[in-house]
Write a protein that holds these residues in place. Structure first.
Motif, PDB file in Angstrom:
ATOM      1  N   ALA A   1     -18.492 -78.259  -6.458  1.00  0.00           N
ATOM      2  CA  ALA A   1     -19.915 -78.460  -6.180  1.00  0.00           C
ATOM      3  C   ALA A   1     -20.353 -77.595  -5.000  1.00  0.00           C
ATOM      4  O   ALA A   1     -21.433 -76.999  -5.015  1.00  0.00           O
ATOM      5  N   VAL A   2     -19.505 -77.520  -3.982  1.00  0.00           N
ATOM      6  CA  VAL A   2     -19.807 -76.659  -2.827  1.00  0.00           C
ATOM      7  C   VAL A   2     -19.827 -75.196  -3.254  1.00  0.00           C
ATOM      8  O   VAL A   2     -20.706 -74.418  -2.849  1.00  0.00           O
ATOM      9  N   ALA A   3     -18.865 -74.804  -4.096  1.00  0.00           N
ATOM     10  CA  ALA A   3     -18.803 -73.410  -4.560  1.00  0.00           C
ATOM     11  C   ALA A   3     -20.061 -73.037  -5.339  1.00  0.00           C
ATOM     12  O   ALA A   3     -20.559 -71.910  -5.241  1.00  0.00           O
ATOM     13  N   ALA A   4     -20.590 -74.000  -6.099  1.00  0.00           N
ATOM     14  CA  ALA A   4     -21.773 -73.717  -6.911  1.00  0.00           C
ATOM     15  C   ALA A   4     -22.999 -73.411  -6.064  1.00  0.00           C
ATOM     16  O   ALA A   4     -23.941 -72.767  -6.535  1.00  0.00           O
ATOM     17  N   LEU A   5     -23.000 -73.857  -4.795  1.00  0.00           N
ATOM     18  CA  LEU A   5     -24.149 -73.643  -3.912  1.00  0.00           C
ATOM     19  C   LEU A   5     -24.095 -72.300  -3.200  1.00  0.00           C
ATOM     20  O   LEU A   5     -25.043 -71.930  -2.519  1.00  0.00           O
ATOM     21  N   ARG A   6     -23.001 -71.573  -3.351  1.00  0.00           N
ATOM     22  CA  ARG A   6     -22.882 -70.274  -2.695  1.00  0.00           C
ATOM     23  C   ARG A   6     -23.766 -69.239  -3.384  1.00  0.00           C
ATOM     24  O   ARG A   6     -24.185 -69.431  -4.532  1.00  0.00           O
ATOM     25  N   PRO A   7     -24.054 -68.116  -2.699  1.00  0.00           N
ATOM     26  CA  PRO A   7     -24.965 -67.103  -3.279  1.00  0.00           C
ATOM     27  C   PRO A   7     -24.570 -66.651  -4.676  1.00  0.00           C
ATOM     28  O   PRO A   7     -25.399 -66.527  -5.551  1.00  0.00           O
ATOM     29  N   HIS A   8     -23.286 -66.369  -4.879  1.00  0.00           N
ATOM     30  CA  HIS A   8     -22.802 -65.994  -6.204  1.00  0.00           C
ATOM     31  C   HIS A   8     -22.008 -67.178  -6.750  1.00  0.00           C
ATOM     32  O   HIS A   8     -20.783 -67.159  -6.818  1.00  0.00           O
ATOM     33  N   GLY A   9     -22.771 -68.210  -7.130  1.00  0.00           N
ATOM     34  CA  GLY A   9     -22.153 -69.483  -7.485  1.00  0.00           C
ATOM     35  C   GLY A   9     -21.150 -69.412  -8.618  1.00  0.00           C
ATOM     36  O   GLY A   9     -20.074 -70.001  -8.534  1.00  0.00           O
ATOM     37  N   LEU A  10     -21.466 -68.682  -9.669  1.00  0.00           N
ATOM     38  CA  LEU A  10     -20.575 -68.639 -10.824  1.00  0.00           C
ATOM     39  C   LEU A  10     -19.255 -67.965 -10.471  1.00  0.00           C
ATOM     40  O   LEU A  10     -18.181 -68.412 -10.894  1.00  0.00           O
ATOM     41  N   VAL A  11     -19.327 -66.910  -9.687  1.00  0.00           N
ATOM     42  CA  VAL A  11     -18.105 -66.228  -9.240  1.00  0.00           C
ATOM     43  C   VAL A  11     -17.249 -67.184  -8.413  1.00  0.00           C
ATOM     44  O   VAL A  11     -16.029 -67.267  -8.589  1.00  0.00           O
ATOM     45  N   ALA A  12     -17.902 -67.921  -7.502  1.00  0.00           N
ATOM     46  CA  ALA A  12     -17.179 -68.862  -6.639  1.00  0.00           C
ATOM     47  C   ALA A  12     -16.570 -70.013  -7.434  1.00  0.00           C
ATOM     48  O   ALA A  12     -15.463 -70.465  -7.141  1.00  0.00           O
ATOM     49  N   ILE A  13     -17.270 -70.476  -8.456  1.00  0.00           N
ATOM     50  CA  ILE A  13     -16.766 -71.586  -9.279  1.00  0.00           C
ATOM     51  C   ILE A  13     -15.496 -71.166 -10.008  1.00  0.00           C
ATOM     52  O   ILE A  13     -14.495 -71.901 -10.019  1.00  0.00           O
TER      53      ILE A  13
END
Length: 497
Positions: free
Chosen positions: A145-157
Motif C-alpha cells: 500500500a505504501v509502495a502504491a503511493l510512490r510517484p511510480h507506483g506500479l514500478v514500486a509495487i
C-alpha cells in the motif's frame, strides 16, 4: 505456509526424542500431523505426510516389522516414533533394520514423554507457523500500500512484491511486451522467450487465468490483469507454488495494478482525444496545430496507415515500444475508420510487423508530404477496402488497374442486382457478352470465338440490351456493362432485397 518438519519436532528439547535410523532427507518434508496407533495395518486411516507413533503392540502377533514398514512407506508416512518402556524396553532390532532399509525415519519416544505431548508440540508449531505467515501477509499488504503511493507506483509495487516473495516478478502489458520486472534479468533468455509465447497465448485467448507453467525447467505462476475479453496484461511470478497468504497478496497486487492502469487509462484517454482533434487538422492538410501542440511530428515523407480491426490500447502500446526501440517518431489517433497511424517512410516495415503481430488488416498509403495528408488518408482507406489480410499498400492495389478497385462488396451487390435479369433469362448471355466485349464489340470475331453464327451473336446482344435496358450500340453503355461484369463474380445470380 511452510509446514513444520519432522526435523523441527525432533529438535524440540522438552520432548527428548532421539533419531535412531532412516534417511536424512525426509526429515525436512512438511509434517502435517502426528497420530498414534498400535493397529497391525493403520494405513486405511492415515493421511500423507504424518508422523506415526506406536508402542509396538502390533508386533506381539503375526505382524512382521518389514511388512509393517513397507505399508507405511507406501502410504506416505513421513516418520515412525516408537514409545519405549511400555511394551518393549527398547526399539526392536528388526524394526530398526526395516526402517533403515526403507529410508523411513525412526525415532525413539522415551517413556517420560507421553504421545499427547508430541502431538501437542507439533500442533503448536503449526499454529505458530500459521500466525507468522498471516503476520507476513499483513505486513506485506501494508508495504505494498505504501509502495502504491510512490510517484511510480506500479514500478514500486512490482519491486516490493518481488522482494517480499523472494522471487522474480514481471508484468507484461496488453501487447505481450515485458513492461516491468524485479529483479532485472531474473530468468534466463531461453525461459524469457518461452514465457513470452505463453503470455501472448493467454492474451490472445482473452480469458482470465491463474495457472502454473514450466519454461526452460523453471516453474512460474501466471495471473492476468483485467476482465475477460479486456485483459490489460499478465503478471508472472518465478515460483512453483503459492500458499493461501501469498495468493491473497498477489490478488491485492492485481487489484492495485488494475487501479494504476485505470488511472493511466484516464490520462491515455485524454491524450487519445487530443490526437483525434489533431487528426482533424491534419486531414485539412495543415500540420501547424499538430506541430504547435506536440512539438514535433514524424519526418516527411510519411505514410498514413489505417487499422480498423485493432484494439487501440494494445496496438498503441506495441507501437510505442517499437518506436522507442527504433528511436523514431509516430503519430497515432483513433477515428471512425479505426486507428490512424502516421509514420516516417523509413519505418514502413512496422506496418507489416504490426499486421502480423495482431493478425489484422492494415491499409497503407504512398509516401507523401503533410500538405497531401488527406489524399494519403484516402489512399489508405482505398487499400483497406481491397480486403485480404495483412498489410495492403495503395501502390500494390493500383497496379492491378482501375477495375480492380470495383471489386468491393457494395459494387458486387449492385452489379449482381443489375445483371440478375440477364442471368435469369439465359445462362449463355453473360458469357456471350463477355466474349463480345473482349473482341472490341465486333460480332464476327466474337461469333467465331464462340462457334456460333454472327446473326446469333447479334441476336444475343440485342436480347441482352432489352433485358438490361441499355443501348449497347453506344460506348458509355458498353463501358458500364464491362464494369458490371468486372464487379460481379461470374455466374452468381444472388438475390437482392
Amino acid at each position: 505456509m511452510i509446514d513444520p518438519t519432522l526435523r523441527g519436532l525432533l529438535q524440540t528439547p522438552a520432548l527428548g526424542l532421539r533419531l535412531i535410523s532412516g534417511s536424512d532427507a525426509p526429515l525436512d518434508r512438511p509434517l502435517r500431523w502426528v497420530h498414534s496407533t498400535d493397529l497391525a495395518d493403520p494405513t486405511p486411516f492415515l493421511a500423507d505426510d504424518l508422523a506415526l507413533l506406536t508402542t509396538g503392540g502390533q508386533f506381539d502377533g503375526q505382524v512382521t516389522a518389514s511388512a509393517y514398514v513397507d505399508r507405511l512407506v507406501a502410504r506416505g508416512v513421513a516418520g515412525l516414533g516408537f514409545g519405549t518402556g511400555v511394551r518393549h524396553p527398547a526399539v526392536p532390532e528388526d524394526l530398526v533394520a526395516a526402517c533403515a532399509r526403507a529410508a523411513l525415519p525412526l525415532f525413539e519416544v522415551p517413556y517420560a514423554t507421553p504421545f499427547i505431548a508430541v502431538a501437542r508440540a507439533h500442533a503448536e508449531a503449526v499454529a505458530a507457523a500459521a500466525f507468522a505467515r498471516r503476520s507476513w501477509a499483513l505486513d506485506t499488504q501494508r508495504a505494498l500500500a505504501v509502495a502504491a503511493l510512490r510517484p511510480h507506483g506500479l514500478v514500486a509495487i512490482i519491486a516490493e512484491l518481488g522482494r517480499r516473495l523472494d522471487a522474480w516478478v514481471a508484468m507484461f502489458d496488453a501487447s505481450g511486451a515485458l513492461a516491468l520486472e524485479h529483479p532485472p534479468g531474473g530468468i534466463s533468455p531461453a525461459a524469457h522467450d518461452e514465457l513470452a509465447t505463453h503470455v501472448e497465448s493467454v492474451l490472445a485467448r482473452g480469458t482470465e487465468t491463474g495457472r502454473s507453467i514450466a519454461v526452460d525447467g523453471q516453474s512460474l505462476q501466471l495471473f492476468t490483469l483485467g476482465r475477460t475479453r479486456g485483459l490489460r496484461g499478465v503478471i508472472a511470478i518465478g515460483t512453483p507454488s503459492l500458499d493461501s497468504e501469498a495468493r491473497a497478496v498477489v490478488t491485492s497486487v492485481i487489484a492495485m495494478a488494475g487501479l494504476a492502469l485505470e488511472q493511466s487509462d484516464e490520462l491515455e484517454g485524454a491524450r487519445r482525444r487530443l490526437h483525434t482533434q489533431l487528426l482533424e487538422s491534419l486531414l485539412a492538410d495543415d500540420d501547424t496545430l499538430a506541430l504547435r501542440v506536440l512539438g514535433a511530428m514524424p519526418a516527411a515523407p510519411v505514410i498514413i496507415a489505417v487499422a480498423p480491426d485493432a484494439a487501440p490500447s494494445a496496438l498503441e502500446e506495441w507501437w510505442e515500444r517499437r518506436r522507442a526501440e527504433r528511436g523514431s517518431r509516430a503519430f497515432l489517433a483513433v477515428a471512425d475508420s479505426g486507428v490512424v497511424i502516421c509514420l516516417p517512410e523509413s519505418d514502413a516495415a512496422l506496418i507489416d510487423e504490426a499486421a502480423t503481430r495482431f493478425g489484422i488488416r492494415i491499409g497503407a498509403s504512398d509516401p507523401v508530404d503533410y500538405p497531401a495528408f488527406s489524399r494519403a488518408y484516402g489512399q489508405a482507406l482505398s487499400a483497406l477496402r481491397r480486403g485480404g489480410s495483412g498489410a495492403v499498400r495503395f501502390s500494390d492495389a493500383g497496379e492491378s488497374g482501375i477495375f480492380a478497385a470495383l471489386r468491393t462488396d457494395d459494387a458486387a451487390l449492385l452489379a449482381q442486382s443489375r445483371l440478375t435479369p440477364l442471368r435469369e433469362a439465359d445462362t449463355e448471355l453473360e458469357h456471350s457478352l463477355r466474349v463480345w466485349l473482349e473482341h472490341d464489340a465486333r460480332f464476327e470475331p466474337a461469333a467465331s470465338a464462340l462457334g456460333i453464327h454472327r446473326h446469333t451473336m447479334r441476336s444475343r446482344v440485342g436480347q441482352a440490351s432489352r433485358l438490361l435496358g441499355m443501348d449497347l450500340s453506344t460506348f458509355p453503355a458498353r463501358a458500364e456493362l464491362w464494369a458490371l461484369l468486372q464487379a460481379a463474380p461470374a455466374g452468381e445470380t444472388g438475390s437482392v432485397a
